[in-house]
Design a protein around this motif. Structure first.
Motif, PDB file in Angstrom:
ATOM      1  N   PHE A 232       0.841  -1.199   0.000  1.00 19.77           N
ATOM      2  CA  PHE A 232       0.000   0.000   0.000  1.00 19.77           C
ATOM      3  C   PHE A 232       0.883   1.258   0.000  1.00 19.77           C
ATOM      4  N   ARG A 233       1.858   1.246   0.915  1.00 20.65           N
ATOM      5  CA  ARG A 233       2.763   2.393   0.998  1.00 20.65           C
ATOM      6  C   ARG A 233       3.476   2.625  -0.334  1.00 20.65           C
ATOM      7  N   ASP A 234       3.938   1.543  -0.936  1.00 22.73           N
ATOM      8  CA  ASP A 234       4.679   1.692  -2.194  1.00 22.73           C
ATOM      9  C   ASP A 234       3.812   2.286  -3.298  1.00 22.73           C
ATOM     10  N   ARG A 235       2.560   1.827  -3.330  1.00 24.11           N
ATOM     11  CA  ARG A 235       1.660   2.419  -4.331  1.00 24.11           C
ATOM     12  C   ARG A 235       1.453   3.909  -4.080  1.00 24.11           C
ATOM     13  N   GLU A 236       1.268   4.284  -2.808  1.00 28.13           N
ATOM     14  CA  GLU A 236       1.070   5.698  -2.496  1.00 28.13           C
ATOM     15  C   GLU A 236       2.342   6.497  -2.757  1.00 28.13           C
ATOM     16  N   ARG A 237       3.486   5.873  -2.483  1.00 30.04           N
ATOM     17  CA  ARG A 237       4.758   6.548  -2.787  1.00 30.04           C
ATOM     18  C   ARG A 237       4.902   6.814  -4.281  1.00 30.04           C
ATOM     19  N   ALA A 238       4.525   5.842  -5.068  1.00 26.40           N
ATOM     20  CA  ALA A 238       4.628   5.992  -6.533  1.00 26.40           C
ATOM     21  C   ALA A 238       3.708   7.133  -6.985  1.00 26.40           C
ATOM     22  N   ARG A 239       2.532   7.109  -6.406  1.00 30.16           N
ATOM     23  CA  ARG A 239       1.577   8.167  -6.710  1.00 30.16           C
ATOM     24  C   ARG A 239       2.150   9.536  -6.291  1.00 30.16           C
ATOM     25  N   TYR A 240       2.770   9.578  -5.121  1.00 29.09           N
ATOM     26  CA  TYR A 240       3.371  10.823  -4.642  1.00 29.09           C
ATOM     27  C   TYR A 240       4.493  11.283  -5.563  1.00 29.09           C
ATOM     28  N   GLU A 241       5.333  10.331  -6.008  1.00 24.87           N
ATOM     29  CA  GLU A 241       6.439  10.726  -6.893  1.00 24.87           C
ATOM     30  C   GLU A 241       5.912  11.339  -8.185  1.00 24.87           C
ATOM     31  N   ALA A 242       4.800  10.801  -8.662  1.00 25.22           N
ATOM     32  CA  ALA A 242       4.188  11.373  -9.871  1.00 25.22           C
ATOM     33  C   ALA A 242       3.726  12.800  -9.611  1.00 25.22           C
TER      34      ALA A 242
ATOM     35  N   ALA B  78      -5.931  19.353  -5.222  1.00 21.66           N
ATOM     36  CA  ALA B  78      -4.986  19.635  -4.147  1.00 21.66           C
ATOM     37  C   ALA B  78      -5.243  18.740  -2.942  1.00 21.66           C
ATOM     38  N   VAL B  79      -6.516  18.552  -2.615  1.00 22.87           N
ATOM     39  CA  VAL B  79      -6.843  17.733  -1.443  1.00 22.87           C
ATOM     40  C   VAL B  79      -6.557  16.258  -1.747  1.00 22.87           C
ATOM     41  N   ASP B  80      -6.776  15.870  -2.980  1.00 26.87           N
ATOM     42  CA  ASP B  80      -6.418  14.504  -3.378  1.00 26.87           C
ATOM     43  C   ASP B  80      -4.913  14.291  -3.214  1.00 26.87           C
ATOM     44  N   ALA B  81      -4.129  15.268  -3.653  1.00 28.44           N
ATOM     45  CA  ALA B  81      -2.670  15.182  -3.499  1.00 28.44           C
ATOM     46  C   ALA B  81      -2.292  15.166  -2.024  1.00 28.44           C
ATOM     47  N   LEU B  82      -2.984  15.972  -1.256  1.00 24.03           N
ATOM     48  CA  LEU B  82      -2.710  15.999   0.186  1.00 24.03           C
ATOM     49  C   LEU B  82      -3.018  14.631   0.814  1.00 24.03           C
ATOM     50  N   ALA B  83      -4.100  14.015   0.367  1.00 30.07           N
ATOM     51  CA  ALA B  83      -4.467  12.692   0.891  1.00 30.07           C
ATOM     52  C   ALA B  83      -3.340  11.694   0.610  1.00 30.07           C
ATOM     53  N   THR B  84      -2.742  11.804  -0.543  1.00 28.01           N
ATOM     54  CA  THR B  84      -1.606  10.939  -0.871  1.00 28.01           C
ATOM     55  C   THR B  84      -0.468  11.167   0.129  1.00 28.01           C
ATOM     56  N   CYS B  85      -0.192  12.425   0.407  1.00 25.47           N
ATOM     57  CA  CYS B  85       0.861  12.745   1.383  1.00 25.47           C
ATOM     58  C   CYS B  85       0.520  12.148   2.746  1.00 25.47           C
ATOM     59  N   VAL B  86      -0.756  12.221   3.133  1.00 30.10           N
ATOM     60  CA  VAL B  86      -1.189  11.662   4.414  1.00 30.10           C
ATOM     61  C   VAL B  86      -0.949  10.152   4.422  1.00 30.10           C
ATOM     62  N   LEU B  87      -1.302   9.497   3.325  1.00 30.80           N
ATOM     63  CA  LEU B  87      -1.178   8.039   3.285  1.00 30.80           C
ATOM     64  C   LEU B  87       0.290   7.610   3.275  1.00 30.80           C
ATOM     65  N   VAL B  88       1.124   8.357   2.576  1.00 36.25           N
ATOM     66  CA  VAL B  88       2.563   8.041   2.583  1.00 36.25           C
ATOM     67  C   VAL B  88       3.111   8.192   4.004  1.00 36.25           C
ATOM     68  N   ALA B  89       2.839   9.341   4.609  1.00 40.08           N
ATOM     69  CA  ALA B  89       3.433   9.617   5.928  1.00 40.08           C
ATOM     70  C   ALA B  89       2.917   8.647   6.989  1.00 40.08           C
ATOM     71  N   THR B  90       1.627   8.348   6.933  1.00 35.68           N
ATOM     72  CA  THR B  90       1.075   7.501   8.004  1.00 35.68           C
ATOM     73  C   THR B  90       1.450   6.036   7.798  1.00 35.68           C
ATOM     74  N   THR B  91       1.496   5.559   6.569  1.00 39.82           N
ATOM     75  CA  THR B  91       1.926   4.161   6.379  1.00 39.82           C
ATOM     76  C   THR B  91       3.393   4.018   6.757  1.00 39.82           C
ATOM     77  N   GLU B  92       4.194   5.015   6.442  1.00 40.51           N
ATOM     78  CA  GLU B  92       5.600   4.993   6.886  1.00 40.51           C
ATOM     79  C   GLU B  92       5.668   4.886   8.413  1.00 40.51           C
ATOM     80  N   ARG B  93       4.799   5.665   9.058  1.00 31.56           N
ATOM     81  CA  ARG B  93       4.777   5.653  10.517  1.00 31.56           C
ATOM     82  C   ARG B  93       4.345   4.283  11.056  1.00 31.56           C
ATOM     83  N   LEU B  94       3.297   3.726  10.469  1.00 31.26           N
ATOM     84  CA  LEU B  94       2.813   2.413  10.927  1.00 31.26           C
ATOM     85  C   LEU B  94       3.892   1.343  10.737  1.00 31.26           C
TER      86      LEU B  94
END
Lengths: 443, 443
Positions: free
Chosen positions: A26-36, A419-435
Motif C-alpha cells: 500500500f505504501r509503495d503504491r502511495e509513494r509511486a503516486r506521490y512521486e508522480a 490539491a486535497v487529493d494530493a494531500l491525501a496521498t501525502c497523508v497516506l505516505v506519511a502515516t503508512t511509513e509511521r505504521l
C-alpha cells in the motif's frame, strides 16, 4: 487517477489492520503516486483563509458606492472627507453592524480594515495602562501575564501573545468549545488575564460554542480584569441552510454579573473586501469608554469614507445575510469537494479524522500522531502550500504533531479537489511509513 | 468696526507706556467692544488644523479613481480587494511618497489613514519589545522613560507620552528648531529615549529646523536606542513662492554614524482627504525590518485600495507639488488675513507677538505672561472656539501662560478676519487688565 483508486488497495480500509506485507505494498503504491505528483509539481495553495476573486467581486459595488461629494456627508452633518471626531466610527455603520455583533450601536466601534489590530490594541492598552480605569497595568501585576488558548486555534492570536511575552496555556477543544472543567480550573489563577475564543465555526475546528460553554465562560471565577477576546470572525459565515446559533456573550456576561468581561470582535474581511473592509469591536459601555479614551490617543479616528461605502452597499442586517448567501453558494461546493475526496481516499483508513464544517473557512485534519509535519513537508515538496504544521498551536508546537489546517476557499473547486487529493496521498505516505516504522520497518 | 479703530485709541501704541488713566480708558473701550461681541456670540472655530471643505474637494477625484475591478490589480499582480501580504503597502504608493519622505521606496511604509497611529505604535513596540532587535524594552530599562519635547508643540504627541507614563522634558524653540545646547545636554541621559520633532513649518511655531539643528540632532550623544520622532507633517505645505528647505534627517543620521536614529513620518491628511488619506513611515532598512516584524503581528496589512486611489490621483512627486499649489491658493489669503488684523489691532502694542508662517497650518500667538488662559476663556464666552491655552505644552502646562495657537484653515477668509479681530479684542481686554492689575488696579 480517480479518488477511488486508493480504496481498491486493500480489502480492509483500516491500515493498521493490514499485514506488514500488504501495508508495505500500500505504501509503495502511495509513494509511486506521490512521486508522480512531485514530478508534476502543480502549485496549489491551501494555506490561508483567503476569499476567492469571485467572492471579493461580490462586493464590487463598493467601488462605485460613494462617487460624489454629496454622498460623503454623514447623517450627523459631518463630511467623511475631512477630520471628524467620532472615534467609534460613523453611526450609520455602527447601526449596520450592531445586530451581527449583538450590541446596541452605542456599544459598537467600527474601525479601519483589521479586527486583529483592535484585539492587539486592547492587549497593548491593558498591558501598559490596565484593563479598566483604576486597575494596574497587566504587565505590572504579573510577569508573565497568562492567556488561555483553546487549541488548535488562530495562529495570529497566538503571535500577539508571543510578541509581548504573554504565556499561553493551551486548552483542549471538545466540539462544543473549550474543555470548561480545564478552563474553570485555570482561569482562577490571577495571572490569567485573557482567553482567546473563536466561538462560531472556530478557526480551524469549525465548532460553535454551546450555550453551556458560553454560560460557564460568563460566570466562572477569574481575576476582575480578566477579558474574553471573543473573535466572532465567522458570525454570518454559514455553509449550511440552517446556521449554528451562538449565545450572546455580552448578555451572558451581564447576566452573570461580569458585564465587562467580554470584548466582541467582528470584521467584513470575509464579507466584502479582505484587507479593504472594516474591523469592529462591541463591548460594555464601560469598556467602550475605556477603549475609546486610549484609542483616541492613537488616532483621531477611522477612515469614515470606507464606512460610508459599506453602509451604501450592505444597507442593513438583512443585506449582510443576503450577501453571505452569495458567498455560501461559492464556498459550499469547495468544502463539499474536500469531504468527498477525504471520504474516498482516507475514509475508514483509521489514519485520519477531519471536521465537516457547517461554516467558517477551514477544515481541520488530524492524522496519526507524529505525522503532521511530515505530511506538510511532503505536500510542500509537491507544490502544495499549507500552513506549517503546529502553527495552529501556542508557540507553534502541536504536542501530538497531528493537526493540519486546510483552507479551501481561494482555489477553484476543481483545484481544491486535485490539491486535497494530493494531500491525501501525502497523508497516506506519511502515516503508512509511521505504521511500518512502529513495526520496526524504516525503509 | 474696522481694524484700525484700535489704533486710534492712543497716541502711542505701546500699552505699557500709557498713563493709568489712558490705559483704563483703552481697556474700557475694548471691554465695550468685547461685550458687543459676546452679545452677538457669532460662533467661530480657530481650534484645530482642519482643511476647509474647498481644500478636501481638491481631491474629489479620489472618489472616482478606482471604480472597476481591473483597476484593483496592482503591478505585482495582487488584487487590492483581497488579502495581500506586503505590510509596507503598495509599491506604487511607496514610490509615490518616497521623494516627499526622503527615502528609497524600500525604506518606506504606507499605512492606513493616520501617521499619529504609526508614531504611537513605534512607541508601544519600543516600550514593550525594545527599540531594536536585541535591545531591552524601554519600559524595563527606565521608569519613567523620558522624551524631549520642543514646546510649544503638537498636543497629540504629548498625549501619547502622557498615556504611557513617559516623562516629558520641555525644550525651548529658537526659530530654527529647538535650543540645541539644551537638547545636547539633556539627550545624554540614558533614560531619554525619544524626542518629538515637527521639523518643517512646526506646529504651532511654523519654524523650520536649520541645517545646523539637523546636523547636531543627528550627531549628538544619546542612548543607542534613542529615536527622533520626525513628524514631517508639513513637508510640502508651503504658503510662499519659495519653500523652506529642510535637510534630510535620514541622510544626516547615516552620515553621523547613527543610521537608525530617525523615524520620519508623513501623511496625506492635509494633502487629500483628512482622515481618509494615508499615513507613512520612512526609516533605515534595519528600523524598517524591526517595525514590520512587530507591525505584521498587529495587522495583515493596510487597506491597499485607498493607496491605489492615491496613486491614480497624485501620480508622482510633481503631482503632489501641483496639488499643494492649489491648497496654497486657498490657504494663503486666510493666513494673510490673520497678519493684517493682528498688525492693525495688536501691532506696536507690546502685549502680543505672533508668527508669520511660511507654511503649515498655524499661527502662534504669544501674549503677556499669565494672560493666555484668560484670553481663551474670553474668546470662548464670545463664541470663538480655540484650543485650550497650555495644550501645546507637555502635560498641558504653559509655564508662562502666554501661548495661543490659531488655526485659520477651516473658516472662510472673511470669517477668519472677523474671528481674529474678535480674538484681538480678547487679547487687548486681558492684557490691559493685567497691566492695570500690575499697577494695583483690579476693577
Amino acid at each position: 487517477m480517480t479518488p477511488s483508486d486508493g480504496a481498491a488497495a486493500a480489502d480492509t480500509r483500516e491500515l493498521a489492520q493490514l499485514s506488514t506485507e500488504a501495508l508495505r505494498e500500500f505504501r509503495d503504491r502511495e509513494r509511486a503516486r506521490y512521486e508522480a505528483l512531485r514530478a508534476r509539481a502543480t502549485p496549489f495553495n491551501l494555506a490561508r483563509g483567503k476569499p476567492s476573486t469571485e467572492q471579493v467581486a461580490l462586493a464590487d459595488q463598493l467601488l462605485t458606492a460613494v462617487t460624489t461629494p454629496a454622498q460623503c456627508w454623514a447623517e450627523d452633518g459631518n463630511d467623511c472627507r475631512n477630520y471628524y471626531g467620532s472615534p467609534q466610527g460613523l453611526i450609520e455603520a455602527r447601526r449596520l453592524f450592531a445586530p451581527m455583533l449583538g450590541a446596541p450601536p452605542e456599544q459598537v466601534l467600527v474601525g479601519n480594515n483589521s479586527s486583529l489590530a483592535l484585539m492587539h490594541d486592547v492587549i497593548v492598552y491593558a498591558l501598559l495602562t490596565g484593563a479598566r480605569d483604576g486597575a494596574a497595568p497587566w504587565r505590572d501585576q504579573h510577569r508573565p501575564v497568562r492567556f488561555l488558548c483553546p487549541a488548535p486555534g488562530y495562529d495570529r492570536h497566538f503571535q500577539i501573545c508571543e510578541q509581548y511575552g504573554i504565556e499561553m496555556i493551551p486548552v483542549a477543544l471538545t466540539g462544543a468549545g473549550p474543555d470548561m472543567d480545564e478552563v474553570e480550573h485555570l482561569a482562577a489563577d490571577p495571572a490569567v488575564k485573557g482567553m482567546w475564543c473563536v466561538p462560531k465555526y472556530s478557526n480551524p475546528t469549525a465548532e460553535t460554542y454551546s450555550s453551556e460553554t458560553v454560560a460557564r465562560l460568563a460566570r466562572m471565577a477569574t481575576a476582575d480584569d480578566f477579558r474574553l477576546f471573543w473573535d466572532n470572525a465567522y458570525a454570518v459565515h454559514h455553509l449550511t441552510e440552517v446556521p449554528d446559533q451562538l449565545d450572546n456573550v455580552l448578555d451572558a456576561c451581564a447576566a452573570a454579573g461580569n458585564p465587562d468581561r467580554a470584548l466582541v470582535f467582528g470584521s467584513t474581511s470575509k464579507i466584502t473586501f479582505a484587507q479593504a473592509g472594516l474591523g469592529m469591536l462591541a463591548t460594555s459601555a464601560a469598556n467602550m469608554r475605556w477603549f475609546v479614551s486610549r484609542h483616541s490617543t492613537r488616532t483621531i479616528g477611522p477612515d469614515k469614507l470606507n464606512q460610508m461605502r459599506h453602509v451604501m452597499v450592505l444597507r442593513d442586517d438583512a443585506g449582510i445575510w443576503a450577501h453571505m448567501e452569495r458567498h455560501r453558494r461559492l464556498l459550499a461546493p469547495k468544502f463539499a469537494a474536500v469531504q468527498e475526496v477525504f471520504e474516498s481516499r482516507l475514509g475508514g483508513t483509521g489514519v485520519a479524522a477531519w471536521t465537516r464544517p457547517r461554516g467558517g473557512y477551514f477544515v481541520s485534519l488530524d492524522v496519526l500522531d507524529a505525522c503532521a509535519r511530515r505530511v506538510v513537508a511532503l505536500a510542500k515538496a509537491a507544490g502544495i502550500e499549507m500552513v506549517p504544521a503546529g502553527r495552529t498551536f501556542p508557540d507553534g508546537r502541536d504536542p501530538r504533531d497531528r493537526n493540519i489546517r486546510i483552507a479551501p476557499s481561494f482555489p477553484p473547486a476543481d483545484e481544491v479537489r486535485a490539491a486535497v487529493d494530493a494531500l491525501a496521498t501525502c497523508v497516506l505516505v506519511a502515516t503508512t511509513e509511521r505504521l511500518l516504522a512502529d513495526r520496526g520497518i524504516n525503509a
